[in-house]
Write a protein that holds these residues in place. Structure first.
Motif, short mmCIF file in Angstrom:
data_model
loop_
_atom_site.label_atom_id
_atom_site.label_comp_id
_atom_site.label_asym_id
_atom_site.label_seq_id
_atom_site.Cartn_x
_atom_site.Cartn_y
_atom_site.Cartn_z
N MET A 52 22.31 0.34 -7.53
CA MET A 52 21.09 -0.39 -7.19
C MET A 52 21.32 -1.11 -5.85
SD MET A 52 17.96 -0.88 -8.43
CE MET A 52 18.17 -0.10 -10.01
N ARG A 53 20.25 -1.21 -5.06
CA ARG A 53 20.33 -1.87 -3.76
C ARG A 53 20.52 -3.38 -3.91
NH1 ARG A 53 14.96 -0.13 -1.36
NH2 ARG A 53 14.45 0.02 -3.54
N ASN A 54 20.90 -4.02 -2.82
CA ASN A 54 21.09 -5.48 -2.89
C ASN A 54 19.73 -6.18 -2.96
OD1 ASN A 54 20.05 -6.04 -0.27
ND2 ASN A 54 22.03 -5.62 0.66
N LEU A 55 19.76 -7.47 -3.30
CA LEU A 55 18.53 -8.23 -3.52
C LEU A 55 17.66 -8.34 -2.26
CD1 LEU A 55 19.72 -11.09 -5.90
CD2 LEU A 55 18.67 -8.88 -6.48
N ALA A 56 18.31 -8.47 -1.10
CA ALA A 56 17.53 -8.56 0.14
C ALA A 56 16.74 -7.27 0.38
CB ALA A 56 18.45 -8.85 1.32
N ALA A 57 17.33 -6.15 0.10
CA ALA A 57 16.64 -4.86 0.26
C ALA A 57 15.51 -4.73 -0.76
CB ALA A 57 17.63 -3.70 0.11
N LEU A 58 15.76 -5.18 -1.98
CA LEU A 58 14.72 -5.12 -3.01
C LEU A 58 13.54 -6.03 -2.63
CD1 LEU A 58 16.90 -5.10 -6.24
CD2 LEU A 58 15.49 -3.21 -5.37
N LEU A 59 13.83 -7.21 -2.08
CA LEU A 59 12.77 -8.12 -1.65
C LEU A 59 11.95 -7.48 -0.54
CD1 LEU A 59 11.27 -10.81 -1.67
CD2 LEU A 59 13.08 -11.75 -0.21
N ASP A 60 12.62 -6.84 0.40
CA ASP A 60 11.92 -6.18 1.49
C ASP A 60 10.99 -5.08 0.95
OD1 ASP A 60 11.44 -5.98 4.31
OD2 ASP A 60 12.50 -4.05 4.24
N GLU A 61 11.48 -4.31 0.02
CA GLU A 61 10.67 -3.24 -0.59
C GLU A 61 9.50 -3.83 -1.39
OE1 GLU A 61 10.94 0.20 -0.18
OE2 GLU A 61 12.30 -0.48 1.40
N ALA A 62 9.75 -4.95 -2.07
CA ALA A 62 8.69 -5.60 -2.86
C ALA A 62 7.55 -6.05 -1.95
CB ALA A 62 9.26 -6.77 -3.64
N LYS A 63 7.90 -6.55 -0.77
CA LYS A 63 6.88 -7.01 0.19
C LYS A 63 5.96 -5.88 0.60
CE LYS A 63 9.63 -10.81 2.02
NZ LYS A 63 10.39 -11.32 3.17
N TRP A 64 6.46 -4.67 0.56
CA TRP A 64 5.67 -3.49 0.95
C TRP A 64 5.12 -2.75 -0.26
CZ3 TRP A 64 4.13 -3.26 5.75
CH2 TRP A 64 4.87 -3.95 6.71
N GLY A 65 5.33 -3.30 -1.46
CA GLY A 65 4.80 -2.68 -2.67
C GLY A 65 5.49 -1.38 -3.05
N LYS A 66 6.77 -1.27 -2.74
CA LYS A 66 7.47 -0.01 -2.95
C LYS A 66 8.55 -0.05 -4.03
CE LYS A 66 6.66 1.69 1.71
NZ LYS A 66 7.26 2.22 2.92
N LEU A 67 8.51 -1.06 -4.90
CA LEU A 67 9.51 -1.11 -5.96
C LEU A 67 9.10 -0.20 -7.11
CD1 LEU A 67 10.67 -4.81 -6.44
CD2 LEU A 67 11.78 -2.99 -5.18
N THR A 68 10.07 0.47 -7.67
CA THR A 68 9.81 1.31 -8.84
C THR A 68 9.87 0.44 -10.10
OG1 THR A 68 12.14 1.80 -9.23
CG2 THR A 68 10.95 3.27 -7.71
N ASN A 69 9.36 0.94 -11.20
CA ASN A 69 9.45 0.23 -12.47
C ASN A 69 10.90 -0.01 -12.85
OD1 ASN A 69 6.70 0.06 -12.77
ND2 ASN A 69 6.55 1.93 -13.98
N GLU A 70 11.78 0.94 -12.53
CA GLU A 70 13.21 0.79 -12.81
C GLU A 70 13.80 -0.37 -12.02
OE1 GLU A 70 16.50 3.40 -11.08
OE2 GLU A 70 16.33 4.19 -13.14
N GLU A 71 13.39 -0.50 -10.77
CA GLU A 71 13.89 -1.59 -9.93
C GLU A 71 13.37 -2.94 -10.41
OE1 GLU A 71 14.59 0.58 -5.62
OE2 GLU A 71 12.53 0.24 -6.31
N ILE A 72 12.13 -2.98 -10.83
CA ILE A 72 11.57 -4.23 -11.37
C ILE A 72 12.31 -4.62 -12.65
CG2 ILE A 72 9.52 -5.28 -12.44
CD1 ILE A 72 7.85 -3.76 -10.30
N ALA A 73 12.58 -3.65 -13.51
CA ALA A 73 13.33 -3.92 -14.74
C ALA A 73 14.73 -4.44 -14.41
CB ALA A 73 13.42 -2.66 -15.60
N TYR A 74 15.34 -3.90 -13.37
CA TYR A 74 16.66 -4.36 -12.93
C TYR A 74 16.58 -5.83 -12.48
CZ TYR A 74 20.66 -4.96 -9.78
OH TYR A 74 21.77 -5.44 -9.14
#
Length: 184
Positions: A1-23
């Protein structure tokens, strides 16, 4: 799984998967006391991902005196990101008045801003009165008074662009006072 900063960046663009949100939720639930920076980022990720199904989980962080920034991001998520202003009026009012553990008044700033948004949607006498009191109180920090003015302008129907373009406009205050007096 990517680091939290990368996940936050993806979240800002609406690109998180359900798996990433569950993580993110799993990481949030496993946070230990003192892991506040990660906790802040995890809440921020869920907020930006519009993962509203975790509203109750985020709500549990609205009172976090040991690290006020957690309360700030929880309030910001519930109100500013997700638009639940009306459901959290009690908290907005409390935080507008200030809590002793909000040393830098970051929670208060979010609450004041949320008050303006809330009032643009639905009238609340006490909320409008609080905003006017904050704006008129010369003992308040200038930044707090400015935020109260912006919130009043929002409440009176001005867009962010209008607020920036027009700058201070006394008619905003007059309109807010008139609205307050008309409803008494």
């Amino acid at each position: 799984m990517r680091n939290l900063a990368a996940l936050l960046d993806e979240a800002k663009w609406g690109k998180l998967t359900n798996e990433e949100i569950a993580y993110v939720v799993q990481k949030l639930e496993s946070c230990k006391p003192g892991d506040d920076d990660n906790l802040y980022t995890l809440i921020h990720i869920l907020g930006k991902a519009h993962a509203k199904q975790y509203k109750r989980k985020i709500e549990s962080f609205l009172y976090y005196p040991s690290y006020s920034m957690i309360t700030k991001i929880a309030l910001q998520t519930l109100c500013c990101f997700w638009g639940y202003y009306q459901e959290y009026l009690t908290e907005i009012k409390k935080f507008m008045r200030g809590v002793e553990w909000d040393d830098e008044e970051q929670i208060r700033i979010i609450a004041i801003s949320s008050a303006g948004q809330s009032l643009s949607l639905s009238y609340d006498h006490e909320l409008l009165q609080l905003l006017i009191q904050i704006f008129e109180n010369e003992k308040e920090e200038e930044s707090i008074r400015e935020m109260a003015y912006c919130a009043l302008a929002t409440a009176m129907g001005q867009s962010s662009r209008e607020i920036i373009t027009k700058g201070f406009d006394i008619s905003v205050i007059e309109q807010a006072l008139q609205k307050l007096n008309d409803r008494e």
